[in-house]
Design an enzyme around this catalytic site. Structure first.
Site, short mmCIF file in Angstrom:
data_model
loop_
_atom_site.label_atom_id
_atom_site.label_comp_id
_atom_site.label_asym_id
_atom_site.label_seq_id
_atom_site.Cartn_x
_atom_site.Cartn_y
_atom_site.Cartn_z
N ASP A 166 49.05 39.82 66.47
CA ASP A 166 49.43 40.41 65.18
C ASP A 166 49.94 39.35 64.22
OD1 ASP A 166 49.72 42.41 63.37
OD2 ASP A 166 51.24 43.54 64.49
N ASP B 168 51.97 47.43 45.87
CA ASP B 168 52.96 48.26 46.58
C ASP B 168 53.69 47.45 47.64
OD1 ASP B 168 50.84 47.97 48.35
OD2 ASP B 168 50.72 50.09 48.91
N GLU B 169 53.18 46.24 47.95
CA GLU B 169 53.79 45.46 49.03
C GLU B 169 55.21 44.99 48.68
OE1 GLU B 169 51.29 42.77 51.17
OE2 GLU B 169 49.47 43.76 50.51
N PRO C 242 37.80 40.95 64.29
CA PRO C 242 39.22 40.82 64.67
C PRO C 242 40.07 41.94 64.06
CG PRO C 242 38.67 39.25 62.93
CD PRO C 242 37.41 40.01 63.22
N THR D 36 51.82 29.92 41.33
CA THR D 36 50.94 30.77 40.51
C THR D 36 51.60 32.11 40.17
OG1 THR D 36 48.85 29.81 41.19
CG2 THR D 36 48.79 32.12 40.59
N LEU E 238 46.34 39.74 35.95
CA LEU E 238 45.98 39.94 37.36
C LEU E 238 45.92 38.64 38.15
CD1 LEU E 238 43.85 41.96 35.52
CD2 LEU E 238 43.66 42.93 37.80
N PHE F 204 38.43 39.86 42.29
CA PHE F 204 37.95 41.19 42.70
C PHE F 204 38.26 42.27 41.65
CE2 PHE F 204 39.45 44.81 45.68
CZ PHE F 204 38.27 45.51 45.56
N ILE F 205 39.54 42.54 41.45
CA ILE F 205 39.90 43.64 40.56
C ILE F 205 39.66 43.25 39.10
CG2 ILE F 205 41.76 45.20 39.84
CD1 ILE F 205 43.02 44.64 42.67
N GLU G 23 47.56 34.34 43.52
CA GLU G 23 47.17 34.09 44.91
C GLU G 23 47.42 35.41 45.61
OE1 GLU G 23 45.80 31.59 46.43
OE2 GLU G 23 45.85 30.13 44.81
N LYS H 38 55.21 38.30 44.43
CA LYS H 38 54.86 39.39 43.49
C LYS H 38 56.13 40.11 43.03
CE LYS H 38 51.32 40.58 42.27
NZ LYS H 38 50.42 40.13 41.16
N THR I 110 39.78 29.64 41.39
CA THR I 110 40.13 29.20 42.74
C THR I 110 39.00 29.60 43.69
OG1 THR I 110 41.16 31.26 43.45
CG2 THR I 110 42.58 29.71 42.25
N1 LIG Z 1 43.37 43.58 46.16
C1 LIG Z 1 44.25 44.55 46.27
O1 LIG Z 1 44.10 45.44 47.11
C2 LIG Z 1 45.45 44.61 45.34
C3 LIG Z 1 46.28 45.73 45.39
C4 LIG Z 1 47.37 45.80 44.51
C5 LIG Z 1 47.59 44.77 43.59
N2 LIG Z 1 46.78 43.68 43.58
C6 LIG Z 1 47.04 42.63 42.58
O2 LIG Z 1 45.95 42.62 41.68
C7 LIG Z 1 45.70 41.30 41.22
C8 LIG Z 1 44.26 40.92 41.49
O3 LIG Z 1 44.02 40.99 42.90
P1 LIG Z 1 42.58 40.64 43.49
O4 LIG Z 1 42.48 41.31 44.79
O5 LIG Z 1 41.56 40.87 42.45
O6 LIG Z 1 42.75 39.06 43.74
P2 LIG Z 1 41.63 37.95 43.91
O7 LIG Z 1 42.21 36.95 44.84
O8 LIG Z 1 40.31 38.56 44.21
O9 LIG Z 1 41.50 37.30 42.45
C9 LIG Z 1 42.53 36.53 41.89
C10 LIG Z 1 41.97 35.73 40.73
O10 LIG Z 1 43.06 34.97 40.17
C11 LIG Z 1 42.61 33.65 39.91
N3 LIG Z 1 43.74 32.73 39.99
C12 LIG Z 1 44.46 32.40 41.11
N4 LIG Z 1 45.37 31.47 40.79
C13 LIG Z 1 45.26 31.24 39.46
C14 LIG Z 1 45.94 30.39 38.55
N5 LIG Z 1 46.92 29.55 38.96
N6 LIG Z 1 45.59 30.39 37.23
C15 LIG Z 1 44.58 31.22 36.80
N7 LIG Z 1 43.87 32.02 37.63
C16 LIG Z 1 44.22 32.03 38.94
C17 LIG Z 1 41.58 33.38 41.00
O11 LIG Z 1 40.70 32.32 40.61
C18 LIG Z 1 40.89 34.72 41.15
O12 LIG Z 1 39.77 34.82 40.30
C19 LIG Z 1 46.72 40.41 41.93
O13 LIG Z 1 47.78 40.17 41.04
C20 LIG Z 1 47.17 41.23 43.12
O14 LIG Z 1 48.49 40.91 43.47
C21 LIG Z 1 45.71 43.57 44.43
#
Ligand SMILES: NC(=O)c1ccc[n+]([C@@H]2O[C@H](COP(=O)([O-])OP(=O)(O)OC[C@H]3O[C@@H](n4cnc5c(N)ncnc54)[C@H](O)[C@@H]3O)[C@@H](O)[C@H]2O)c1
Length: 335
Positions: free
Chosen positions: A290, A135-136, A214, A102, A83, A13-14, A86, A163, A38
């Protein structure tokens, strides 16, 4: 600063939003998107750049240290923005193991291999490792107060514990080896390209299918929502101008109870799609047991990144949420 970047998790996503942002803003950069692919990934988000000469994809599991080493030795990055993770809290409760492999071992593999590359090249000052965190790690707030960079870590789920552990790996490389590192801890993101399992896509998908929507407990949990492109701009600012060894909290000054957010999404769905049961998608809301250890409230004080790096949250929440709803409606209508 850096011209040869590895972005890990770029098919998520990000990460996918970040790669599009960086390639637009820094067309001279060379970027490798390192991702295991994944279930949470979707490379089609990057179709627009996949044939660019300064972009390439490398399917690598960061738990595989040799594969990480081979890529670093071959590509010779001067920066890594990390980034890959999991990321889904519910999955960390039902199956925590991949979260620790991971998020902790994978992060160690990346920074250790990057350290060796940095040492081999004479420890160039500009080599930088940016760790994208959450932030978690700070645990849960009561009704008052905000997470500051000085708030003690108190993770409550296997996801947030993994994390937090990875944040400490990065911290140790700054203090022990004096590597140039930076960490950003961001609140909940919303926007296009998020996996179906997350709250906002779930609400929209269930609503479109006339399935029950839900909501955990009574929906009283509070999250601070930030548009994903504002997060990408914060990562850009911290990666390029953040002080080494520092954390920067990133948030939207935008707290919503889950139940209020779900009602807002239903209202936007009523306006954008119509066709809810008895004229209102909110009729599909259903309270479910919950999540164990569900943190009550997250809220970020982003004044450090605002004051020191000049980052500002530019979001127009209602407009960006409408764009988000439209994006998922189109995606799910395509099937
Ligand atoms: N989504 C949020 O609201 C949010 C907020 C704060 C921080 N974050 C952090 O930002 C980062 C990205 O979050 P996201 O929401 O885009 O996650 P996401 O689950 O959408 O994407 C994670 C990506 O990492 C890859 N990945 C997972 N395991 C892997 C491995 N062993 N080797 C290589 N690639 C691997 C996946 O294939 C996927 O493309 C994460 O580190 C998350 O902790 C997310």
């Amino acid at each position: 600063m850096s011209k040869r970047l590895i972005v890990t998790g770029g098919a998520g996503f990000i990460g996918s939003n970040l790669i599009l942002h960086l390639m637009k803003r820094y067309p001279e950069y060379h970027i490798v998107n390192l991702d295991k692919l994944t279930y949470a990934s979707d490379l089609s988000f990057l179709d627009a750049v996949k044939d660019s000469p300064n972009y390439r994809f490398a399917q690598i599991d960061i738990v595989d240290r040799k594969a990480v080493r081979d890529l670093i030795q071959e590509f010779k990055p001067d920066g890594i923005i990390h980034l890959a993770a999991e990321s889904h809290v519910d999955n960390s409760i039902s199956g925590p193991e991949p979260f620790f492999y991971t998020n902790v071992i994978g992060t160690f593999n990346l920074i250790e291999e990057f350290r060796q590359h940095w040492v081999t090249n004479g420890k160039p000052e500009q080599y930088r490792f940016h760790h994208v965190s959450t932030d978690e790690v700070y645990g849960s707030l009561g009704d008052e107060g905000f997470f500051m960079e000085t708030t003690p870590y108190a993770p409550n789920s296997p996801y947030s514990a993994s994390k937090a552990s990875s944040d400490f790996v990065i911290r140790s490389y700054f203090h022990t080896y004096h590597m140039n590192v930076v960490v950003t801890n961001c609140s909940n993101n919303y926007g296009p390209h998020q996996h179906d399992e997350k709250l906002i896509p779930t609400v929209i998908r269930k609503a479109l299918n006339h399935n029950k929507i839900p909501v955990y407990g009574k929906g009283e949990n509070i999250r601070d929502w930030l548009f994903v492109l504002d997060h990408c701009r914060a990562i850009d600012a911290a990666f390029h101008t953040g002080k080494s060894g520092e954390h920067y909290n990133v948030g939207g000054h935008n707290e919503w109870k889950n139940i209020d957010l779900v009602h807002l999404l239903c209202r936007l769905m009523n306006e954008e799609v119509g066709n809810g049961p008895d004229g209102d998608y909110a009729n599909l809301i259903s309270f479910v047991t919950d999540r164990p250890g569900h943190d009550l409230r997250y809220a970020i004080d982003p004044s450090k990144i605002e004051a020191e790096l000049g980052w500002q949250n530019t979001q127009d929440f209602m407009a960006d949420m409408r764009i988000t709803v439209q994006w998922y409606v189109k995606r799910y209508h395509k099937g």
